[in-house]
Structure formats: C-alpha cells, structure tokens
Write an enzyme that holds these catalytic residues in place. Structure first.
Site, mmCIF file in Angstrom:
data_model
loop_
_atom_site.group_PDB
_atom_site.id
_atom_site.type_symbol
_atom_site.label_atom_id
_atom_site.label_comp_id
_atom_site.label_asym_id
_atom_site.label_seq_id
_atom_site.Cartn_x
_atom_site.Cartn_y
_atom_site.Cartn_z
ATOM 1 N N HIS A 82 43.598 43.443 45.148
ATOM 2 C CA HIS A 82 43.337 42.936 43.760
ATOM 3 C C HIS A 82 41.923 42.638 43.431
ATOM 4 C CE1 HIS A 82 44.447 40.393 40.227
ATOM 5 N NE2 HIS A 82 43.565 39.647 40.573
ATOM 6 N N ASP A 161 52.929 30.701 35.251
ATOM 7 C CA ASP A 161 51.437 31.243 35.216
ATOM 8 C C ASP A 161 51.251 31.905 33.890
ATOM 9 O OD1 ASP A 161 48.912 31.949 35.952
ATOM 10 O OD2 ASP A 161 49.276 33.853 35.637
ATOM 11 N N ARG A 168 45.822 27.386 28.689
ATOM 12 C CA ARG A 168 44.437 27.201 29.380
ATOM 13 C C ARG A 168 43.445 27.940 28.602
ATOM 14 N NH1 ARG A 168 44.861 29.616 34.894
ATOM 15 N NH2 ARG A 168 42.429 29.535 34.779
ATOM 16 N N SER A 183 46.349 30.854 39.850
ATOM 17 C CA SER A 183 46.848 31.812 38.952
ATOM 18 C C SER A 183 46.883 33.233 39.623
ATOM 19 C CB SER A 183 46.019 31.757 37.793
ATOM 20 O OG SER A 183 46.275 32.857 36.773
ATOM 21 N N LYS A 187 50.686 35.522 41.311
ATOM 22 C CA LYS A 187 50.973 36.822 40.963
ATOM 23 C C LYS A 187 51.089 37.776 42.300
ATOM 24 C CE LYS A 187 48.162 36.295 37.511
ATOM 25 N NZ LYS A 187 47.586 35.932 36.304
#
Ligand code: URA
Ligand code: CA
Length: 441
Positions: A82, A161, A168, A183, A187
């Site tokens: 990621h 999320d 947010r 967050s 995922k």
C-alpha cells in the site's frame, strides 16, 4: 452505554475502553448514532489523541464493520502493498509482476485516483478490455494460477471507515495520525494477506509534508499491523517530486512496461527493487536482502516480470497487444514541449503542483464521479538535481484540449525551480520502519 458519556470522556482527555470504541463504531455504521455526535467525538480525538491500544481497537472495530476477504485458499505466503498516495506512482504495476515472477503471490485490491493523485485501476484500464472487477473467487483462483491479481474492492470492506472518513473530510479532523493510520490499516487488514509493505510518502505531493510526521505515521501503521498479527514493514520515501517521469494513466502504463523491460526511470526501478526485496523477505522466499535484490533484478533481465505482466493482463481479459505494442495505448492529439528559459540545476519540482497540472489536463478526477482522459498527462524530461540549459525541454504535455495545454505549459515553467545546485542531492528512500526499530538512512 450513552454516546454523550463517550464524547465527554474523550473531551476531558480520558482513554476510551474497547467496549466504548466498539459501541460507537458499530452504532455509527448502522445509523443509530447521528453525525453530529460522531463529529464531536472526532474533534475530541483529534485534539486529545488516542493511545496505541485505542488506535488498535478502533482499527479492529472498523475491520469487523464489514466483509473480510478470506484468502486462506491461496497457497503460500501472500503479500500486499500500500502506498499512502503520490503523483506518478506507478510502483504497483511494476512491483506486482516482479514479485509474482519470483514465485510469491501478490494480492492487491486497489483504488481509483482522486484529486492530484492517480489510481492503479484507472491506469490499468488504459489497456483495452482490462477488467478490474473480479469476484473474490476469481481473485483467489487467478492468484493460485499465476501468483498475481490486481482488482477493485468488490466486497463491502470497512463501511465504518467510509462513513468516518467522509465525516472527517468535512469536519477538519483528517490530519490525526491515529485516525489516518487506523483508516488505512483497517482496509488492508480486512484483506487477509500474510504480509504488508507500506510505502509512506513524504513531501510536497504527499499527505505527510515532513519526515517526522511520515515516520510517526509509519510507526503507528506498523504497530497496528503487528498488533493485529500481520507482518508489516513501512518504507518512508520521497514524494517531493513525482516518481518516475510519467504522470497520467496510459503514460504510466507505458512507463511501467519500460521498467519491466529494463528501460524505465531509475527511481521507479530502485523503489520497486527495495519494496520487492522486503516482500520476498517477509514471504520467506529468500534468506537475505542481497539474494532478494538479485532475484528481482533477474526478473527484469530475463523478462520474466514482463511476461508475468502479460499473463496478468490476459487473465483479466485485457488485450495483450497493448502491452506488446504500447503505441496502441490511448494517445493524446497534442504533444507540447515545455522549454526552459533559465539555466542551472533543477532545485525543486513540486509534486502536488505537477499532479494538479495533470488533473487539469483531464488525467485525474475532481470528484469521484468525474470522467478521466486516459491519454492525458505529463512526461518530465528533467528532474530534481538535473542540469538545465536555456531552451532545454523540461517536460512534454500530452493533451486533447489545446487551451488547457497552454495554461499548463505556463504553470509547469513556474513549477520548475531552476538555480544553483542543491547543497545535498535528493534521496529516494529515507528510512525503514519495522516492529523493532526505525532506521533512517
Ligand atoms: N487515506 C485513507 O484511506 N484514510 C485517511 O484517513 C487518510 C488517507
Ligand atoms: Ca511515474
């Protein structure tokens, strides 16, 4: 339990219990707690922070708010990657095939681009008929067959999320390390790989603008992953200028193919080798980093990574002629040269500003619903620390709208800061964060 008491506790600097965290995540997801109460709680968290235990509990609560993608049917230790988001970041399309060609299953559920940052799914869709939507069964079967699968999130992953992030975004509570880390990690953890490499970007084109913040975010994410029982390592890498030379969907696919054939830009190549070597180590494919680097370089030399990419495209119904002959990829009507009016060295090349130029050309999305122009984008011909003479080409603009291209040409001339040579030459990789230590290079 009352939401009011949870807000008050955090407002007064208290530590929320596991039950309290589970309560607000569950009841916000199912609509029983209104936005205004969660807004107040988010602001209290933003101001008073959460400790490691609270952050891990929040992450777990978000993971369990939706579907979990069980990948236990995939043979071997499977790895995931990621990036926290950047400009011209084409790594997944290069790294995935390299790692898979070494025999390590690479499982990646990717996203689309938003704002000045691009998304892997959009890029891959430059290849005619490439299908990014796979069922979980196809995702598993493909990976078992060819060691790689890159698709969109079809399952209902972390709905908590989604709601919290949207809230947010409009309540000025995004920039809190615990909230960002939970967050992102929720995922990742909802997709059950065995190991995760995180590429935490730092610099003008990244979420984190300075090194300390990036290191803290990396540490927090590694702690969450490790606390959850997942092997997790983070690299902190440069996003002060775009990665590689290409920014834009089809242009980046072409660039990825170049790297896979051994002709691509050095920074993109080097980052993929570093990320890949950590993944091979985590997957226990190799004994040390030297062996990993050798194997990965070998996949470029013997074309096995390139062949793996063709296999991936074939398995996801894409037209492999687009890989074999990148001239077929979507092409813009106009290619404009941006020439330098100064001489010296490139001192800076703000990645976010370049990303915004690509966005203006149609390469990105203003909102999740905008349509993108796959052919549009920018090719950088000079990068930070390069020497420039008057009249040298700094960049090429690929555009279908000539007026927009002219505007972007002006902007790019301003974005390139040219002057004396920087005292310190740029760095690509700043450091590595494991569960045991932070090593800054
Ligand atoms: N990306 C995410 O997915 N979540 C954040 O909070 C920030 C960036
Ligand atoms: Ca690039």
């Amino acid at each position: 339990m009352r939401m009011y008491d949870i807000i008050k506790k955090k407002r007064d600097g208290g530590e929320l219990s596991t039950d309290e965290i589970n309560y607000f995540v569950e009841n916000y997801t199912n609509g029983k707690i209104p936005d205004y109460q969660i807004s107040a709680l988010l602001m209290a968290i933003y101001l008073n922070k959460m400790n490691k235990r609270e952050t891990l509990d929040l992450t777990k609560a978000m993971v369990y708010s939706g579907d979990i993608v069980d990948l236990s049917k995939i043979n071997g230790l499977k790895v995931d990657k990621h990036s926290t988001g950047g400009v011209g970041d084409t790594t997944t399309i290069v790294l995935g095939p390299m790692v898979a060609a070494c025999g390590v299953p690479f499982v990646k559920m990717s996203g689309r681009g938003l704002g000045h940052t691009g998304g892997t799914l959009d890029k891959l869709e430059s290849i005619k008929d490439f299908r990014v939507e796979l069922s979980t069964e196809e995702f598993i079967n493909n990976t078992n067959d060819i060691n790689i699968s890159i698709c969109s999130q079809t399952a209902n992953i972390t709905p908590a999320d989604k709601k919290l992030y949207a809230l947010r975004d409009v309540t000025a509570t995004v920039e809190n390390i615990s909230l960002i880390a939970s967050s992102i990690m929720s995922k990742k953890l909802a997709i059950e790989s065995d190991a995760i490499i995180l590429d935490v970007k730092v610099g003008s084109g990244a979420f984190m603008k300075n090194l300390d913040d990036a290191i803290n975010l990396g540490k927090e994410m590694v702690e969450i992953g490790t606390g959850y029982g997942r092997e997790t390592i983070a690299l902190v890498t440069n996003m002060d200028e775009p990665l590689g030379n290409a920014i834009g969907n089809a242009l980046e696919v072409k660039e990825a193919i170049d790297v896979l054939k051994g002709n691509g830009p050095d920074d993109l190549h080097e980052l993929c080798i570093k990320l890949g070597s950590i993944l091979l180590l985590l997957a226990k494919r190799v004994k040390n980093e030297d062996e990993a680097k050798f194997l990965l370089e070998e996949t470029i030399r013997n074309r096995s990574a390139y062949e793996k990419f063709i296999e991936l495209v074939k398995y996801q119904d894409g037209d492999i002629n687009y890989v074999k002959n990148p001239e077929l990829l979507p092409k813009a009507n106009y290619i404009i040269e941006v020439k330098s009016k100064d001489e010296g060295y490139v001192k800076a090349l703000n990645a976010e500003e370049i990303g915004k130029c690509a966005l203006a050309l149609g390469a990105g999305r203003e909102t999740m619903d905008s349509k993108i122009d796959l052919s549009a984008g920018i090719i950088l011909n000079k990068k930070v620390d390069d020497k420039v003479e008057i009249g040298d080409i700094l960049a090429y603009i690929h555009a279908n709208n000539i007026d927009k291209a002219k505007e972007v040409e002006k902007k790019i001339k301003e974005i390139f800061i040219i002057g004396d040579k920087n005292k310190e030459s740029k760095k690509l990789i700043y450091g590595i964060i494991t569960k045991d230590e932070v090593e800054i290079f």
